[in-house]
Design a protein around this motif. Structure first.
Motif, PDB file in Angstrom:
ATOM      1  N   THR A 120     -10.618   7.348   0.638  1.00  0.00           N
ATOM      2  CA  THR A 120     -11.413   6.045   1.083  1.00  0.00           C
ATOM      3  C   THR A 120     -12.995   5.992   1.141  1.00  0.00           C
ATOM      4  OG1 THR A 120     -10.856   6.577   3.183  1.00  0.00           O
ATOM      5  CG2 THR A 120      -9.218   4.871   2.169  1.00  0.00           C
ATOM      6  N   VAL A 148      -7.894  10.092   4.011  1.00  0.00           N
ATOM      7  CA  VAL A 148      -7.240   8.964   3.779  1.00  0.00           C
ATOM      8  C   VAL A 148      -7.121   8.699   2.256  1.00  0.00           C
ATOM      9  CG1 VAL A 148      -6.438   6.875   4.381  1.00  0.00           C
ATOM     10  CG2 VAL A 148      -7.354   8.335   6.200  1.00  0.00           C
ATOM     11  N   THR A 207      -2.434  10.956   3.865  1.00  0.00           N
ATOM     12  CA  THR A 207      -3.253  11.348   4.926  1.00  0.00           C
ATOM     13  C   THR A 207      -3.024  12.702   5.378  1.00  0.00           C
ATOM     14  OG1 THR A 207      -3.417   9.065   5.802  1.00  0.00           O
ATOM     15  CG2 THR A 207      -4.595  10.738   7.161  1.00  0.00           C
ATOM     16  N   THR A 234      -5.433   6.134  -0.651  1.00  0.00           N
ATOM     17  CA  THR A 234      -4.708   4.969  -0.540  1.00  0.00           C
ATOM     18  C   THR A 234      -4.922   4.245  -1.892  1.00  0.00           C
ATOM     19  OG1 THR A 234      -4.449   2.850   0.230  1.00  0.00           O
ATOM     20  CG2 THR A 234      -6.712   3.778   0.163  1.00  0.00           C
ATOM     21  N   THR A 235      -3.685   3.520  -2.364  1.00  0.00           N
ATOM     22  CA  THR A 235      -3.701   2.790  -3.620  1.00  0.00           C
ATOM     23  C   THR A 235      -4.719   1.571  -3.681  1.00  0.00           C
ATOM     24  OG1 THR A 235      -1.662   1.500  -2.771  1.00  0.00           O
ATOM     25  CG2 THR A 235      -1.414   3.613  -4.087  1.00  0.00           C
ATOM     26  N   SER A 236      -5.290   1.241  -2.553  1.00  0.00           N
ATOM     27  CA  SER A 236      -6.080   0.044  -2.519  1.00  0.00           C
ATOM     28  C   SER A 236      -7.500   0.118  -3.298  1.00  0.00           C
ATOM     29  CB  SER A 236      -6.291  -0.302  -1.104  1.00  0.00           C
ATOM     30  OG  SER A 236      -7.030  -1.379  -1.025  1.00  0.00           O
ATOM     31  N   SER A 280       0.060   5.248   0.918  1.00  0.00           N
ATOM     32  CA  SER A 280      -1.069   6.231   1.514  1.00  0.00           C
ATOM     33  C   SER A 280      -0.607   7.485   1.848  1.00  0.00           C
ATOM     34  CB  SER A 280      -1.919   5.732   2.711  1.00  0.00           C
ATOM     35  OG  SER A 280      -0.867   5.729   3.700  1.00  0.00           O
ATOM     36  N   GLY A 324      -3.455   7.988  -5.180  1.00  0.00           N
ATOM     37  CA  GLY A 324      -4.329   7.568  -4.051  1.00  0.00           C
ATOM     38  C   GLY A 324      -5.845   8.016  -4.240  1.00  0.00           C
ATOM     39  N   LEU A 377       0.785  -1.209  -0.018  1.00  0.00           N
ATOM     40  CA  LEU A 377       0.081   0.167   0.020  1.00  0.00           C
ATOM     41  C   LEU A 377       0.933   1.294   0.106  1.00  0.00           C
ATOM     42  CD1 LEU A 377      -2.447  -0.864   2.943  1.00  0.00           C
ATOM     43  CD2 LEU A 377      -3.012  -0.733   0.297  1.00  0.00           C
TER      44      LEU A 377
END
Length: 169
Positions: free
Chosen positions: A150, A115, A102, A117-119, A100, A147, A98
């Motif tokens: 979320t 946040v 933030t 993120t690459t998820s 991230s 990113g 991951l």
């Protein structure tokens, strides 16, 4: 015949594991100073301060993980976690390893954390290149990623020109 089939199966499995690995031999270079993590976040400069910059290695169940993190006085943080870390090379940033970014919208309220993120389920939303690595010593390299917020994945942040030079704790 069974022996040949088993040997062939083992060889095919081994080749699959080796080719599926996201690591390669091009680790890149880093322009960051000692104890520093720098980047450009949506066009703005990001520079961590040494007291809030760390690299930590761990090993759980035979899987090595390297986590690199840097924070600023403006309540911003970039963190990269490589699961299946194997040393110098290039790793994709996605839902397994991951990246991230933030920040706090309201610095007096930790619940206001934004946040990114690459998820996202994609195979890659960026990469990290480890240029130099000494177990228990230092790690240097470069990174970039997109990113996704979320709470609303239509909002993104571009983290580019990332570099780090950190002592592993």
């Amino acid at each position: 015949m069974k022996t040949i089939t088993r040997i062939t199966s083992v060889l095919l499995f081994s080749l699959l594991v080796l080719t599926a690995c996201s690591k390669d031999d091009d680790g890149g270079t880093s322009a960051a100073g000692d104890g520093e993590l720098t980047a450009t976040v949506d066009g703005a400069s990001f520079e961590s301060f040494p007291e809030a910059t760390t690299a930590v290695e761990s090993n759980a169940g035979g899987v090595q993980t390297l986590t690199i993190s840097g924070g600023t006085m403006d309540s911003e943080n970039i963190q990269i976690m490589i699961i299946g870390f194997e040393g110098v090379g290039t790793y994709d940033l996605n839902g397994v390893s991951l990246g991230s970014y933030t920040y706090l919208e309201d610095t007096s309220n930790f619940n206001s954390a934004m946040v990114f993120t690459t998820s996202t389920g994609a195979a890659s939303n960026g990469e990290i290149k480890i240029a130099e690595y000494t177990a228990g010593g230092t790690v240097t390299g470069t990174f970039n990623f997109t990113g996704y917020l979320t709470s609303n994945t239509s909002q993104t942040v571009a983290v580019t020109n990332g570099a780090f030079n950190v002592t592993i704790q």
